[in-house]
Design a protein around this motif. Structure first.
Motif, PDB file in Angstrom:
ATOM      1  N   VAL A 195       7.743  11.790   3.816  1.00  0.00           N
ATOM      2  CA  VAL A 195       8.513  10.501   4.313  1.00  0.00           C
ATOM      3  C   VAL A 195       7.519   9.385   4.530  1.00  0.00           C
ATOM      4  N   LEU A 196       7.846   8.450   3.744  1.00  0.00           N
ATOM      5  CA  LEU A 196       6.890   7.368   3.729  1.00  0.00           C
ATOM      6  C   LEU A 196       7.674   6.063   4.426  1.00  0.00           C
ATOM      7  N   GLU A 242       0.759  -1.324   0.005  1.00  0.00           N
ATOM      8  CA  GLU A 242      -0.046   0.070   0.049  1.00  0.00           C
ATOM      9  C   GLU A 242       0.828   1.199   0.062  1.00  0.00           C
ATOM     10  N   LEU A 243       1.955   1.144   0.742  1.00  0.00           N
ATOM     11  CA  LEU A 243       2.858   2.466   0.745  1.00  0.00           C
ATOM     12  C   LEU A 243       3.421   2.531  -0.509  1.00  0.00           C
ATOM     13  N   ARG A 244       4.031   1.542  -1.055  1.00  0.00           N
ATOM     14  CA  ARG A 244       4.480   1.528  -2.498  1.00  0.00           C
ATOM     15  C   ARG A 244       3.456   2.289  -3.615  1.00  0.00           C
ATOM     16  N   GLY A 245       2.327   2.007  -3.338  1.00  0.00           N
ATOM     17  CA  GLY A 245       1.227   2.756  -4.104  1.00  0.00           C
ATOM     18  C   GLY A 245       0.936   4.008  -3.998  1.00  0.00           C
ATOM     19  N   HIS A 246       1.206   4.477  -2.819  1.00  0.00           N
ATOM     20  CA  HIS A 246       1.105   5.961  -2.336  1.00  0.00           C
ATOM     21  C   HIS A 246       2.395   6.659  -2.803  1.00  0.00           C
ATOM     22  N   TRP A 247       3.650   5.993  -2.844  1.00  0.00           N
ATOM     23  CA  TRP A 247       4.739   6.540  -3.075  1.00  0.00           C
ATOM     24  C   TRP A 247       4.680   6.759  -4.622  1.00  0.00           C
ATOM     25  N   GLY A 248       4.290   5.567  -5.482  1.00  0.00           N
ATOM     26  CA  GLY A 248       3.988   5.855  -7.021  1.00  0.00           C
ATOM     27  C   GLY A 248       3.536   7.032  -7.364  1.00  0.00           C
ATOM     28  N   ARG A 249       2.112   7.144  -6.751  1.00  0.00           N
ATOM     29  CA  ARG A 249       1.150   8.497  -7.184  1.00  0.00           C
ATOM     30  C   ARG A 249       1.891   9.797  -6.617  1.00  0.00           C
ATOM     31  N   LEU A 250       2.671   9.763  -5.456  1.00  0.00           N
ATOM     32  CA  LEU A 250       3.379  11.039  -4.942  1.00  0.00           C
ATOM     33  C   LEU A 250       4.424  11.554  -5.909  1.00  0.00           C
ATOM     34  N   ALA A 251       5.147  10.270  -6.191  1.00  0.00           N
ATOM     35  CA  ALA A 251       6.424  10.752  -6.937  1.00  0.00           C
ATOM     36  C   ALA A 251       6.144  11.278  -8.366  1.00  0.00           C
ATOM     37  N   GLY A 283       6.077  13.581 -11.063  1.00  0.00           N
ATOM     38  CA  GLY A 283       6.704  15.038 -10.879  1.00  0.00           C
ATOM     39  C   GLY A 283       7.242  15.299  -9.625  1.00  0.00           C
ATOM     40  N   ALA A 284       7.828  14.436  -8.945  1.00  0.00           N
ATOM     41  CA  ALA A 284       8.606  14.921  -7.492  1.00  0.00           C
ATOM     42  C   ALA A 284      10.067  14.818  -7.939  1.00  0.00           C
ATOM     43  N   THR A 285      10.613  15.194  -6.627  1.00  0.00           N
ATOM     44  CA  THR A 285      12.074  15.232  -6.786  1.00  0.00           C
ATOM     45  C   THR A 285      12.297  13.915  -5.581  1.00  0.00           C
ATOM     46  N   VAL A 286      12.945  13.009  -5.898  1.00  0.00           N
ATOM     47  CA  VAL A 286      13.224  12.002  -4.994  1.00  0.00           C
ATOM     48  C   VAL A 286      14.478  12.206  -4.149  1.00  0.00           C
ATOM     49  N   GLN A 287      14.277  12.253  -2.797  1.00  0.00           N
ATOM     50  CA  GLN A 287      15.472  12.628  -1.851  1.00  0.00           C
ATOM     51  C   GLN A 287      16.088  11.339  -1.375  1.00  0.00           C
ATOM     52  N   VAL A 288      15.281  10.237  -1.149  1.00  0.00           N
ATOM     53  CA  VAL A 288      15.774   9.016  -0.564  1.00  0.00           C
ATOM     54  C   VAL A 288      14.810   8.123  -1.346  1.00  0.00           C
ATOM     55  N   PRO A 289      15.527   7.149  -2.307  1.00  0.00           N
ATOM     56  CA  PRO A 289      14.737   6.216  -2.976  1.00  0.00           C
ATOM     57  C   PRO A 289      13.900   5.170  -1.890  1.00  0.00           C
ATOM     58  N   LEU A 290      12.757   4.848  -2.417  1.00  0.00           N
ATOM     59  CA  LEU A 290      12.033   3.991  -1.495  1.00  0.00           C
ATOM     60  C   LEU A 290      12.607   2.681  -1.491  1.00  0.00           C
ATOM     61  N   ALA A 291      12.993   2.230  -0.561  1.00  0.00           N
ATOM     62  CA  ALA A 291      13.758   0.944  -0.310  1.00  0.00           C
ATOM     63  C   ALA A 291      13.943   0.605   0.965  1.00  0.00           C
ATOM     64  N   GLU A 292      14.616  -0.766   1.288  1.00  0.00           N
ATOM     65  CA  GLU A 292      14.913  -0.843   2.698  1.00  0.00           C
ATOM     66  C   GLU A 292      15.896  -0.152   3.421  1.00  0.00           C
ATOM     67  N   ALA A 293      15.622   0.148   4.682  1.00  0.00           N
ATOM     68  CA  ALA A 293      16.717   0.881   5.191  1.00  0.00           C
ATOM     69  C   ALA A 293      17.185   0.291   6.774  1.00  0.00           C
ATOM     70  N   LEU A 302      11.082  -0.352   4.959  1.00  0.00           N
ATOM     71  CA  LEU A 302      10.682   0.268   3.516  1.00  0.00           C
ATOM     72  C   LEU A 302      10.679   1.575   3.937  1.00  0.00           C
ATOM     73  N   TYR A 303      11.676   2.383   3.396  1.00  0.00           N
ATOM     74  CA  TYR A 303      11.735   3.964   3.910  1.00  0.00           C
ATOM     75  C   TYR A 303      11.887   4.601   2.653  1.00  0.00           C
ATOM     76  N   GLY A 304      11.119   5.810   2.485  1.00  0.00           N
ATOM     77  CA  GLY A 304      11.839   6.789   1.153  1.00  0.00           C
ATOM     78  C   GLY A 304      11.184   8.289   1.589  1.00  0.00           C
ATOM     79  N   MET A 305      12.050   9.213   0.903  1.00  0.00           N
ATOM     80  CA  MET A 305      11.706  10.368   1.165  1.00  0.00           C
ATOM     81  C   MET A 305      11.479  11.149  -0.178  1.00  0.00           C
ATOM     82  N   LEU A 306      10.574  12.081  -0.497  1.00  0.00           N
ATOM     83  CA  LEU A 306      10.394  12.693  -1.687  1.00  0.00           C
ATOM     84  C   LEU A 306       9.906  14.360  -1.433  1.00  0.00           C
ATOM     85  N   THR A 307      10.137  15.182  -2.413  1.00  0.00           N
ATOM     86  CA  THR A 307       9.555  16.444  -2.515  1.00  0.00           C
ATOM     87  C   THR A 307       8.740  16.592  -3.458  1.00  0.00           C
TER      88      THR A 307
END
Length: 140
Positions: free
Chosen positions: A131-132, A92-101, A103-113, A118-123
């Protein structure tokens, strides 16, 4: 799955003090993870600073905070807040990420941390930083 959004405040060395203050105002529980706890130290002088902190109360108050590490640009007031979306379902978080991403600038790609499966950051295209992550229980 449920998700929550939480105000995530950014500090430079004051996160512990700020979280303790907010707890004194609103009550609740304080949980913190230092950079050392998460095995994410990039500067030994910052090992005991807060990488993740949170105050939650039974009344519904919730705020998160962290100390921006010295290797990351921080201008108080310029980027003082992230919107944190935490959940238990990675798909579900990957789905939200995909839609938020879009036109976004990815600060930290969504991946294992080191601290989350699963963690990622985008503007996003509106300038809002998100932050998801998959929520992990930390012992206080």
């Amino acid at each position: 799955m449920t998700i929550t959004t939480t105000t995530h405040l950014n500090f430079r060395g004051d996160a512990r003090e700020a979280l303790a203050f907010y707890r004194s105002v609103f009550g609740g529980d304080l949980a913190t993870v230092t950079y050392a706890d998460a095995h994410a130290v990039t500067d030994p002088a910052e090992a005991d600073q807060i990488m993740w902190g949170q105050v939650t109360s039974d009344a519904g108050f919730r705020v998160m905070a962290y100390d921006v590490p010295s290797h990351t640009r921080h201008e108080p007031g310029v980027l003082p807040v992230f919107v944190s979306v935490r959940g238990t379902d990675a798909d579900e978080l990957r789905g939200h990420w995909g839609r938020l991403a879009e036109g976004a600038t990815v600060q930290v790609p969504l991946a294992e941390a080191r601290w989350s499966p699963l963690y990622g950051m985008l503007t996003d295209r509106f300038g809002v930083t998100w932050v998801l992550d998959v929520e992990v229980a930390w012992n206080a």
